[in-house]
Design an enzyme around this catalytic site. Structure first.
Site, PDB file in Angstrom:
ATOM      1  N   GLU A 199      33.736 -20.736 -46.406  1.00 32.82           N
ATOM      2  CA  GLU A 199      34.868 -20.143 -47.118  1.00 32.82           C
ATOM      3  C   GLU A 199      35.940 -19.790 -46.082  1.00 32.82           C
ATOM      4  O   GLU A 199      37.130 -19.831 -46.334  1.00 32.82           O
ATOM      5  CB  GLU A 199      34.411 -18.865 -47.848  1.00 32.82           C
ATOM      6  N   SER A 224      32.490 -12.898 -46.316  1.00 29.24           N
ATOM      7  CA  SER A 224      31.506 -13.917 -46.681  1.00 29.24           C
ATOM      8  C   SER A 224      31.884 -15.219 -45.993  1.00 29.24           C
ATOM      9  O   SER A 224      33.005 -15.699 -46.148  1.00 29.24           O
ATOM     10  CB  SER A 224      31.505 -14.156 -48.184  1.00 29.24           C
ATOM     11  N   ARG A 229      38.355 -19.615 -55.157  1.00 31.49           N
ATOM     12  CA  ARG A 229      38.911 -19.560 -53.798  1.00 31.49           C
ATOM     13  C   ARG A 229      39.944 -20.657 -53.518  1.00 31.49           C
ATOM     14  O   ARG A 229      40.062 -21.142 -52.391  1.00 31.49           O
ATOM     15  CB  ARG A 229      37.792 -19.609 -52.740  1.00 31.49           C
TER      16      ARG A 229
END
Ligand code: FAD
Length: 303
Positions: A296, A226, A176
């Site tokens: 995230e 998420s 990420r």
């Protein structure tokens, strides 16, 4: 609102592309967040370049927005210019095994185009609801695939307004994150390298993954996917469930009962409620299992 700044903006792109006091909740999948002072949707790389140079000159902050599918915007909104790279910069073209997409192209549109040309390797991304720009920055991934597996090169603007083309070996992509994220580059275009395959098989795979998402994820509620990054060796959903937080709610924000890894906007949540829920979940998971959860989801504005 500074009239001179607005007047300068509409010299750089069409007037219809410049909005003021625009509610950001209409542009993010969480459906929360206050207004931005200015909201601009440029139509070309040159326009983006001119707009960031103007912002720098005027000392007004700017923030790049794609489809807003990984973003929590504060209830106070954003004091500056949101530069949305989305529908008005979303052209896709195919040459052999290479797909070139403007940064605002949706992953689903690129996947559909690739499938139509019998190009395999992008199926994993077909259900991620972001733009290729956002996905390249975040190294978005799903079901065993990641952007770093397919990106051939990315064309960006540096903070100084300089154009750069970065080849795959220099993109430095990790979980990420990427060089693009670390340097706060603006993605303008990406080239993806895929492989020839069978159209039917590619479509079958895309349908299979879509089915998985629909059964496992709370797609019926607004969210940003998420909420937390996956800590090495653990599953976020399981950690949250073991901390007894399935369905846990702060105001209108809830840990999804269907998938504990998703915080959803169940009932007109405010950004403050979502933020507080994220904080409490991290705290209680840490206390229960000793594992640190990091968001995230990106946060924009004051919290
Ligand atoms: C239901 C749902 C399911 C999801 N599933 C997944 C999944 O399986 N895998 C996954 O990885 N993610 C998933 N996500 C999260 C999200 O879709 C991805 O992170 C996506 O890549 C974000 O793209 P975006 O265009 O929406 O970016 P935004 O949310 O608009 O922005 C995200 C970040 O990227 C930056 N950014 C956006 N565009 C550019 C650009 N052109 N240049 C520079 N910076 C830019 C923004 O400044 C921000 O920091 C999911 C989200 C939802 C709502």
């Amino acid at each position: 609102m500074k009239k001179e700044f607005y007047d300068a903006l509409i010299q750089l792109t069409e007037e219809k592309n410049v909005l003021t006091d625009e509610p950001l909740k209409n542009h993010v999948t969480f459906r929360v967040g206050g207004a931005a002072d200015y909201f601009v949707s440029p139509e070309s790389a040159e326009e983006v370049q001119k707009i960031i140079l103007l912002c720098k000159e005027a000392g007004i902050p700017y923030y790049i927005l794609g489809n807003g599918s990984n973003l929590l915007v504060s209830d106070q909104g954003y004091r500056g210019v949101i530069i949305q790279i989305y529908k008005s910069m979303s052209e896709i073209s195919v040459k052999g095994e290479f797909v070139t997409a403007q940064a605002g192209a949706l992953l689903s549109a690129i996947a559909a185009k690739a499938a139509g040309e019998s190009l395999a390797g992008f199926e994993f991304a077909s259900g991620i609801p972001g733009t290729i720009g956002g996905a390249a920055v975040m190294n978005a991934g799903a079901y065993g695939g990641e952007m770093k597996d397919v990106l051939e090169q990315v064309t960006v603007l540096t903070k100084e307004g300089e154009l750069l083309t970065i080849p795959r070996e220099e993109l430095d992509m990790g979980y990420r994150t990427s060089k693009v994220a670390k340097n706060q580059y603006i993605v303008l275009e990406a080239v993806i390298h895929l492989a020839h395959g069978e159209k039917e098989k590619i479509r079958e795979k895309m349908n299979e993954l879509k089915e998985k998402r629909t059964t496992k994820q709370p797609l019926e509620y607004p969210s940003a996917g998420s909420t937390f990054k996956r800590p090495e060796g653990y599953f976020v959903g399981k950690l949250i469930e073991e901390a007894g937080l399935r369905g846990f709610q702060v105001g209108g924000a809830q840990v999804s009962e269907k998938h504990c890894g998703f915080v959803i906007n169940k009932d007109n949540a405010t950004a403050a409620e979502v933020r507080e829920l994220i904080r409490q979940v991290s705290e209680r998971v840490k206390a229960n299992s000793g594992v640190t959860l990091e968001p995230e989801v990106k946060m924009l504005g004051e919290f």
